[in-house]
Scaffold this active site. Structure first.
Site, mmCIF file in Angstrom:
data_model
loop_
_atom_site.group_PDB
_atom_site.id
_atom_site.type_symbol
_atom_site.label_atom_id
_atom_site.label_comp_id
_atom_site.label_asym_id
_atom_site.label_seq_id
_atom_site.Cartn_x
_atom_site.Cartn_y
_atom_site.Cartn_z
ATOM 1 N N SER A 84 -48.667 2.711 6.809
ATOM 2 C CA SER A 84 -48.854 3.960 5.701
ATOM 3 C C SER A 84 -47.385 3.904 5.121
ATOM 4 C CB SER A 84 -48.997 5.060 6.349
ATOM 5 O OG SER A 84 -49.542 6.120 5.425
ATOM 6 N N ASP A 123 -55.526 2.839 4.713
ATOM 7 C CA ASP A 123 -54.629 3.224 5.260
ATOM 8 C C ASP A 123 -54.632 2.835 7.016
ATOM 9 O OD1 ASP A 123 -52.579 4.828 7.160
ATOM 10 O OD2 ASP A 123 -52.286 5.696 5.205
#
Length: 392
Positions: free
Chosen positions: A61, A228
């Site tokens: 991320s 993600d």
């Protein structure tokens, strides 16, 4: 001067490490956490000043975006480029910046800091973030039909930002640094690591690692769509542990969510505590498992030395020899500590003043960690995996 990632077990060179160490890898592991990610450049700045430049960086991320800038720039430019990235994305894209952006508000009364934090988070939701993401028009949601379009925000500005700040030719040279970023395949649900020792990485690989739904859209790579990596696992420690290499490693794990915290007293604190638990890493559990594994590998290695030479060509010996190891792992764990103004929106509370305070916290934490006697020492055979934490 540090060396790059070398699978042939070349020792890492740095005057900051103890004399006679046997580290091959200095790894930087960067967790996801949105706006909290400005804590990580502060940690890197402290490492760079100590001549501890990682030769393996792994991120998820926002950690993947920081990893791209670190790996995609020479050591003497990394801190400046990290600062440029964060000052870019923390600028408001629509309404003008307030004079407060240039003031030190760290000593303000708690209620005023809370008000400023709430304002920054509200702007992030309403306006998006400069060079990062922008809101889609609500009445156009029904027009979107592909995974790359179904989201509240459009992240196409991030691609341009990364391509301006990152030299992808340098990033893809694994002789300089190994790079690994985690994402999850939307179709199969499988967690994957994109790694520059196996494939050529582009801006899309890092954007995929940070594509948290439903805010951000999935990113298409080679016909597959990815979200993600924090949807499945928010720490890249598993990538380090699961690697086939048996390199002695000094790892700096930089986390943005604390697994431990106070019991919530209201609904806002419930939301904040839920995020902490959901996205925190399980470092203690993983290192405990690894500690036992390395201990057994060490014992197996010692047993192999007792096997007579005439049995060395047998299949069972060769298999055991492959599993045996005398690997050592030292994990310096740095965890962002909540500030008085933090609330359930702390992961999207982008703002220049908040960013600078996070950065300073990371810088102070790594400096204090590096000053602790013995923390950089090689683990011994009796305890082949050790963990240190400045806040415990």
């Amino acid at each position: 001067m540090s060396v790059g990632y070398d699978p042939q077990h070349q020792l890492y060179q740095s005057a900051s490490l103890p004399a006679g160490h046997q580290y091959h890898v200095v790894a930087l592991l960067l967790q996801g956490g949105g706006a909290l990610g400005s804590y990580q450049p502060g940690v890197y700045q402290g490492l760079a000043e100590a001549d501890l430049h990682p030769n393996w960086v792994a991120g998820i991320s926002i950690g993947a975006l920081n990893a791209a800038i670190i790996a995609g720039n020479p050591p003497n430019k990394r801190v400046d480029q990290l600062r440029r990235f964060w000052e870019t994305i923390c600028q408001p894209p629509l309404l003008p910046a307030t004079p407060l952006s240039h003031l030190d508000t760290s000593q303000w009364p708690d209620p005023m800091q809370h008000m400023l934090a709430g304002w920054e988070a509200w702007r992030s939701l309403l306006e998006g973030q400069n060079g990062f993401y922008r809101p889609r028009l609500p009445w156009s949601f029904h027009q979107y039909s592909t995974p790359a379009e179904i989201s509240f925000y459009d992240t196409s500005p991030l691609k341009q930002t990364l391509e301006q700040l990152v030299d992808f030719d340098r990033l893809n040279d694994s002789r300089l640094m190994r790079v690994s970023v985690g994402a999850v395949n939307v179709r199969t649900g499988n967690f994957v690591y994109f790694d520059n020792t196996r494939q050529k990485l582009r801006a899309e690989h890092f954007m995929a690692s940070g594509a948290l739904p439903p805010g951000f859209p999935a990113v298409e790579i080679d016909g597959e769509f990815y979200w993600d990596g924090g949807v499945v696992s928010n720490t890249p420690l598993g990538q380090l542990i699961g690697a086939d290499e048996r390199n002695n490693t000094l790892a700096f794990q930089v986390d943005l969510w604390s697994a431990r915290g106070d019991l919530p007293g209201n609904m806002k604190e419930v939301a904040m505590r839920q995020k902490d638990i959901q996205y925190s890493s399980r470092t203690r559990m993983m290192t405990d498992v690894l500690r036992h594994e390395l201990h057994f590998r060490e014992m197996l290695s010692e047993l192999m030395e007792l096997v007579p030479a005439e049995h060395h060509d047998k299949k069972i010996f060769l298999a055991a020899q492959q599993a045996a190891s005398s690997q050592r792992l030292n994990v310096i764990h740095l965890i962002y500590q909540d500030k008085v103004y933090d609330d359930h929106y702390k992961d999207y509370q982008f703002g220049l003043q908040t960013m600078r305070q996070h950065w300073h916290s990371g810088y102070q934490d790594i400096r204090n960690s590096l000053q602790r006697p013995g923390w950089l020492d090689m683990p011994d055979a009796a305890n082949s995996c050790v963990t240190h934490d400045i806040h415990r």
